[in-house]
Design an enzyme around this catalytic site. Structure first.
Site, mmCIF file in Angstrom:
data_model
loop_
_atom_site.group_PDB
_atom_site.id
_atom_site.type_symbol
_atom_site.label_atom_id
_atom_site.label_comp_id
_atom_site.label_asym_id
_atom_site.label_seq_id
_atom_site.Cartn_x
_atom_site.Cartn_y
_atom_site.Cartn_z
ATOM 1 N N TRP A 155 0.733 -1.112 0.165
ATOM 2 C CA TRP A 155 -0.120 0.287 0.294
ATOM 3 C C TRP A 155 1.052 1.289 0.076
ATOM 4 C CZ3 TRP A 155 1.871 2.317 4.125
ATOM 5 C CH2 TRP A 155 2.279 1.742 5.089
ATOM 6 N N ASN A 156 2.114 1.198 0.366
ATOM 7 C CA ASN A 156 2.801 2.331 0.664
ATOM 8 C C ASN A 156 3.305 3.157 -0.827
ATOM 9 O OD1 ASN A 156 4.649 0.587 -0.046
ATOM 10 N ND2 ASN A 156 6.304 1.227 1.424
ATOM 11 N N PRO A 180 -3.191 -5.543 -6.407
ATOM 12 C CA PRO A 180 -2.706 -4.450 -5.487
ATOM 13 C C PRO A 180 -3.155 -4.840 -4.013
ATOM 14 C CG PRO A 180 -4.303 -3.455 -6.939
ATOM 15 C CD PRO A 180 -4.012 -5.077 -7.189
ATOM 16 N N ALA A 181 -2.554 -4.007 -3.017
ATOM 17 C CA ALA A 181 -2.828 -4.166 -1.530
ATOM 18 C C ALA A 181 -4.443 -3.511 -1.449
ATOM 19 C CB ALA A 181 -1.956 -3.238 -0.853
ATOM 20 N N SER A 182 -5.216 -4.142 -0.811
ATOM 21 C CA SER A 182 -6.574 -3.773 -0.570
ATOM 22 C C SER A 182 -6.535 -2.434 -0.136
ATOM 23 C CB SER A 182 -7.174 -4.706 0.568
ATOM 24 O OG SER A 182 -6.940 -6.099 0.322
ATOM 25 N N GLY A 232 6.934 -6.011 -0.366
ATOM 26 C CA GLY A 232 5.969 -6.181 0.846
ATOM 27 C C GLY A 232 7.074 -6.682 1.910
ATOM 28 N N GLU A 254 11.095 -7.721 -3.201
ATOM 29 C CA GLU A 254 11.723 -6.431 -2.657
ATOM 30 C C GLU A 254 11.090 -6.079 -1.289
ATOM 31 O OE1 GLU A 254 13.924 -4.870 -5.919
ATOM 32 O OE2 GLU A 254 13.664 -4.545 -3.602
ATOM 33 N N LEU A 255 11.837 -6.551 -0.098
ATOM 34 C CA LEU A 255 11.337 -6.675 1.148
ATOM 35 C C LEU A 255 11.677 -5.627 2.136
ATOM 36 C CD1 LEU A 255 11.723 -10.605 1.209
ATOM 37 C CD2 LEU A 255 10.006 -9.479 0.447
ATOM 38 N N CYS A 288 10.264 1.106 2.787
ATOM 39 C CA CYS A 288 11.314 0.068 3.384
ATOM 40 C C CYS A 288 12.774 0.707 3.245
ATOM 41 C CB CYS A 288 11.092 -1.027 2.196
ATOM 42 S SG CYS A 288 11.523 -0.195 0.633
ATOM 43 N N GLU A 382 11.867 -3.093 12.181
ATOM 44 C CA GLU A 382 11.630 -2.391 10.921
ATOM 45 C C GLU A 382 10.718 -1.181 11.561
ATOM 46 O OE1 GLU A 382 9.869 -3.337 7.319
ATOM 47 O OE2 GLU A 382 11.151 -1.965 6.145
ATOM 48 N N GLU A 459 15.333 -3.955 -9.423
ATOM 49 C CA GLU A 459 14.286 -3.379 -10.316
ATOM 50 C C GLU A 459 14.548 -2.011 -10.682
ATOM 51 O OE1 GLU A 459 11.089 -3.535 -7.451
ATOM 52 O OE2 GLU A 459 10.069 -5.015 -8.661
HETATM 53 N N1 LIG Z 1 11.493 -3.637 -0.264
HETATM 54 C C1 LIG Z 1 10.826 -2.685 -0.625
HETATM 55 O O1 LIG Z 1 10.681 -2.150 -1.657
HETATM 56 C C2 LIG Z 1 9.083 -2.644 0.385
HETATM 57 C C3 LIG Z 1 8.988 -3.232 1.418
HETATM 58 N N2 LIG Z 1 7.935 -3.074 2.108
HETATM 59 C C4 LIG Z 1 7.890 -3.771 3.447
HETATM 60 O O2 LIG Z 1 6.471 -4.241 3.564
HETATM 61 C C5 LIG Z 1 5.887 -3.901 4.980
HETATM 62 C C6 LIG Z 1 4.832 -2.957 4.889
HETATM 63 O O3 LIG Z 1 4.225 -3.105 3.923
HETATM 64 P P1 LIG Z 1 2.895 -4.098 3.930
HETATM 65 O O4 LIG Z 1 1.775 -3.890 3.018
HETATM 66 O O5 LIG Z 1 2.358 -3.935 5.475
HETATM 67 O O6 LIG Z 1 3.425 -5.450 4.090
HETATM 68 P P2 LIG Z 1 2.766 -6.913 3.835
HETATM 69 O O7 LIG Z 1 3.675 -7.768 3.223
HETATM 70 O O8 LIG Z 1 1.749 -7.372 4.833
HETATM 71 O O9 LIG Z 1 1.614 -6.764 2.497
HETATM 72 C C7 LIG Z 1 2.369 -6.453 1.176
HETATM 73 C C8 LIG Z 1 1.124 -7.085 0.273
HETATM 74 O O10 LIG Z 1 1.069 -8.417 0.304
HETATM 75 C C9 LIG Z 1 -0.269 -8.907 0.558
HETATM 76 N N3 LIG Z 1 -0.198 -10.245 1.559
HETATM 77 C C10 LIG Z 1 -0.287 -10.360 2.743
HETATM 78 N N4 LIG Z 1 -0.272 -11.463 3.024
HETATM 79 C C11 LIG Z 1 -0.246 -12.127 1.900
HETATM 80 C C12 LIG Z 1 -0.555 -13.431 1.651
HETATM 81 N N5 LIG Z 1 -0.310 -14.770 2.688
HETATM 82 N N6 LIG Z 1 -0.539 -13.942 0.472
HETATM 83 C C13 LIG Z 1 -0.570 -13.155 -0.546
HETATM 84 N N7 LIG Z 1 -0.520 -11.865 -0.490
HETATM 85 C C14 LIG Z 1 -0.352 -11.490 0.977
HETATM 86 C C15 LIG Z 1 -0.843 -7.708 1.156
HETATM 87 O O11 LIG Z 1 -2.321 -7.991 0.983
HETATM 88 P P3 LIG Z 1 -3.493 -6.970 1.812
HETATM 89 O O12 LIG Z 1 -2.593 -5.831 2.664
HETATM 90 O O13 LIG Z 1 -4.313 -6.409 1.049
HETATM 91 O O14 LIG Z 1 -4.009 -7.983 2.698
HETATM 92 C C16 LIG Z 1 -0.141 -6.722 0.252
HETATM 93 O O15 LIG Z 1 -0.943 -6.491 -0.795
HETATM 94 C C17 LIG Z 1 7.384 -3.433 5.694
HETATM 95 O O16 LIG Z 1 8.025 -4.432 6.165
HETATM 96 C C18 LIG Z 1 8.296 -2.863 4.362
HETATM 97 O O17 LIG Z 1 9.367 -2.312 4.587
HETATM 98 C C19 LIG Z 1 6.872 -2.488 1.579
HETATM 99 C C20 LIG Z 1 7.150 -1.659 0.426
HETATM 100 C C21 LIG Z 1 8.391 -1.728 -0.176
HETATM 101 O O1 LIG Z 2 8.233 0.623 -1.172
HETATM 102 C C1 LIG Z 2 9.162 1.151 -0.884
HETATM 103 O O2 LIG Z 2 9.541 1.774 0.278
HETATM 104 C C2 LIG Z 2 9.924 1.842 -2.001
HETATM 105 O O3 LIG Z 2 10.565 0.722 -2.647
HETATM 106 C C3 LIG Z 2 10.758 2.850 -1.671
HETATM 107 S S1 LIG Z 2 11.135 3.901 -3.040
HETATM 108 O O4 LIG Z 2 11.364 2.864 -4.090
HETATM 109 O O5 LIG Z 2 9.967 4.546 -3.422
HETATM 110 O O6 LIG Z 2 12.449 4.689 -2.470
#
Ligand SMILES: NC(=O)C1=CN([C@@H]2O[C@H](COP(=O)(O)OP(=O)(O)OC[C@H]3O[C@@H](n4cnc5c(N)ncnc54)[C@H](OP(=O)(O)O)[C@@H]3O)[C@@H](O)[C@H]2O)C=CC1
Ligand SMILES: O=C(O)[C@H](O)CS(=O)(=O)O
Length: 480
Positions: A155-156, A180-182, A232, A254-255, A288, A382, A459
């Site tokens: 969602w972010n 996409p995220a809900s 996520g 990308e975690l 992230c 985090e 990416e």
């Molecule tokens: N490295 C990067 O580029 C990024 C990393 N993050 C990391 O993600 C976290 C925050 O974002 P957040 O959205 O809460 O992360 P989540 O991992 O909880 O959710 C990410 C996505 O995965 C979906 N999801 C959750 N559980 C499942 C499952 N069991 N099966 C399939 N899909 C699933 C969510 O759906 P829904 O929420 O709709 O249920 C959402 O669309 C932080 O740790 C952050 O660092 C976030 C963005 C970028």
């Molecule tokens: O989801 C994120 O945090 C993004 O990957 C960060 S950025 O790419 O927008 O810097």
């Protein structure tokens, strides 16, 4: 501003059609700044996800029959349309995700830049010929599109996290299914409106909304899907990677992150304060790559912490649609609860709050904690919120050890004006990305990604296309 009805869609987009869930279920989406319901999206599941994957498979031929230049031109049109609609797309993004309009506009341009970049890369996916080991042998290497790709995004960054995957996929000649995220589906659906207008054929780009687990099982376990990409949290990424193992899918992740932000005695302290504010409080700290642990060397610790608190106190917190707002709401009550818990833990273990610390509804005041230490949860977890813990350190070797003492390895940052130190430190930091004298590192030309448990693959940049092609080796026997 108001919603552009042409871009604001409340149905999913599968095989070029706008559709509801088979059973008619919907999920409501709320504005985190006001709590108001913005609209709803179809609550789809396994059957709809399977149809989306089949549509993507059926569309492979029509998309791959186009030349690389034809695909590039269509992607360029998609980029142009995104930029033409930047204001409307930003408004949709702000009311569903919360970030201030200025940041949302920035995300639209950032997300569109990946489409622009890979429209160009589409024409430069080169193979090789390699001198054969004997006179009667020729070696030819092709790079071909991997096929149907699927992705799940957070969602972010509701726009950029999708284009960072869809753009290289389509550029390579693949087709794509995104879930996409809900909390933030409308940005993805608006993207589909413009994809259709750009001439992306039915089935090439599909947006499915609904039950994360049910849809996730299809996207990770269907043998038709050849490539799965996730952005996520690390725990969810680990689970999805395990699900992909059943079909030995190509996976990119990308975690999460735990970024160190190091300020040495020989830094430009004022520049470091500006960089720390940018790296920590972008998207209300919900990225992230946010600075998670700020380290200031003993000689400048007092000066840096006081200047940082003074700058943070000036940040304007409020509804992101209002002019001048710099910090929007957090995404949901769970995020506030986690941020409060981290703050209370830090205070209980000796942290001193220099500014912020309070919250109202989903608005959390940007916070600076002095005297942070390694016993605190903010050292190892985090934060994903607007809290800046500042740790003191004495030596370069000590801070490198502390910075690397985490299972994460996404982004890292440091400030120093000493060139020898700059080279020593960026070589020793165990991270996929290092910002030197800057707090903002993300752009389409750079390989974004992490090491250790922050992910797999890159990416953006010339490296970003590799995850969407397969190498084929052709051995040719030649008669003399
Ligand atoms: N490295 C990067 O580029 C990024 C990393 N993050 C990391 O993600 C976290 C925050 O974002 P957040 O959205 O809460 O992360 P989540 O991992 O909880 O959710 C990410 C996505 O995965 C979906 N999801 C959750 N559980 C499942 C499952 N069991 N099966 C399939 N899909 C699933 C969510 O759906 P829904 O929420 O709709 O249920 C959402 O669309 C932080 O740790 C952050 O660092 C976030 C963005 C970028
Ligand atoms: O989801 C994120 O945090 C993004 O990957 C960060 S950025 O790419 O927008 O810097």
């Amino acid at each position: 501003m108001s919603l552009n009805p042409l871009l604001f869609k409340t149905q999913a987009y599968i095989d070029g059609k706008w559709v509801n869930a088979d059973k008619g279920g919907v999920i409501e989406v709320t504005n985190p700044a006001t709590g108001e319901v913005i609209g709803s999206i179809p609550n789809m599941g396994k059957a709809e996800a399977e149809r989306a994957v089949l549509a993507a498979e059926a569309a492979l031929a029509v998309w791959q029959q186009k030349s690389a230049k034809e695909r590039a031109n269509i992607l360029r049109k998609w980029f142009n349309l995104m930029m033409q609609h930047q204001e409307d797309l930003a408004y949709i993004l702000t009311i569903e995700q919360g970030k201030p309009l200025a940041e949302a506009k920035g995300e639209i341009a950032y997300g569109a830049s990946y489409i622009e970049w890979f429209a160009e890369e589409a024409k430069r996916i080169y193979g090789d010929t390699i001198p054969g080991p004997s006179a009667d042998r020729r070696i030819v290497v092709l790079k071909q599109p991997i096929g149907v790709c699927a992705a799940i995004t957070p969602w972010n960054f509701p726009n950029a996290m999708i284009t960072r995957k869809a753009a290289p996929a389509l550029a390579a000649g693949c087709t794509f299914v995104i879930r996409p995220a809900s909390q933030t589906p409308f940005s993805a659906l608006a993207m589909a409106v413009l994809a259709e207008e750009a001439g992306i054929p039915a089935g090439v780009f599909n947006v499915i909304t609904g039950d994360a687990e049910d849809i996730g099982h299809v996207l990770t376990e269907s043998p038709i899907v050849r490539k799965f990409s996730f952005t996520g949290s690390t725990p969810v990424g680990r689970r999805l990677m395990q699900q992909c193992a059943s079909t030995i899918k190509k996976v990119s992740l990308e975690l999460g992150g735990n970024a160190p932000f190091i300020v040495f005695d020989d830094a430009d302290v004022d520049a470091a304060v500006q960089g720390a504010v940018a790296a920590k409080f972008r998207n209300a700290g919900q990225t992230c790559v946010c600075a998670n642990r700020i380290y200031a060397q003993a000689g400048i610790y007092e000066e840096f912490t006081q200047k940082l608190a003074a700058a943070v106190q000036k940040l304007n917190v409020g509804d992101g649609t209002k002019a001048g707002v710099e910090i929007g709401p957090m995404i949901e009550p769970k995020a506030i609860k986690n941020t409060v818990s981290l703050l209370e833990d830090a205070k209980a273990k000796g942290g001193e709050v220099l500014c912020g610390g309070e919250h109202k509804d989903l608005f959390f005041m940007p916070t600076v904690i002095k005297n942070a230490n390694t016993d605190m949860r903010v050292f190892s977890e985090e934060i994903f919120g607007p809290i800046a813990p500042v740790f003191k350190f004495d030596t370069e070797d000590e801070v490198i050890r502390l910075a690397n003492d985490t299972e994460y390895g996404l982004a890292s940052y440091f400030y120093s004006e000493n060139m020898s130190r700059v080279i020593r430190v960026y070589e020793k930091l165990d991270y996929g990305m290092v910002g030197v004298n800057t707090g903002i590192i993300s752009n389409e030309a750079a390989p974004f990604g992490g090491v250790k448990q922050s992910g797999l693959g890159r990416e953006g940049s010339k490296y970003g296309i590799e995850d969407y092609v397969e190498i084929k080796y052709v051995a040719i026997a030649v008669k003399s």
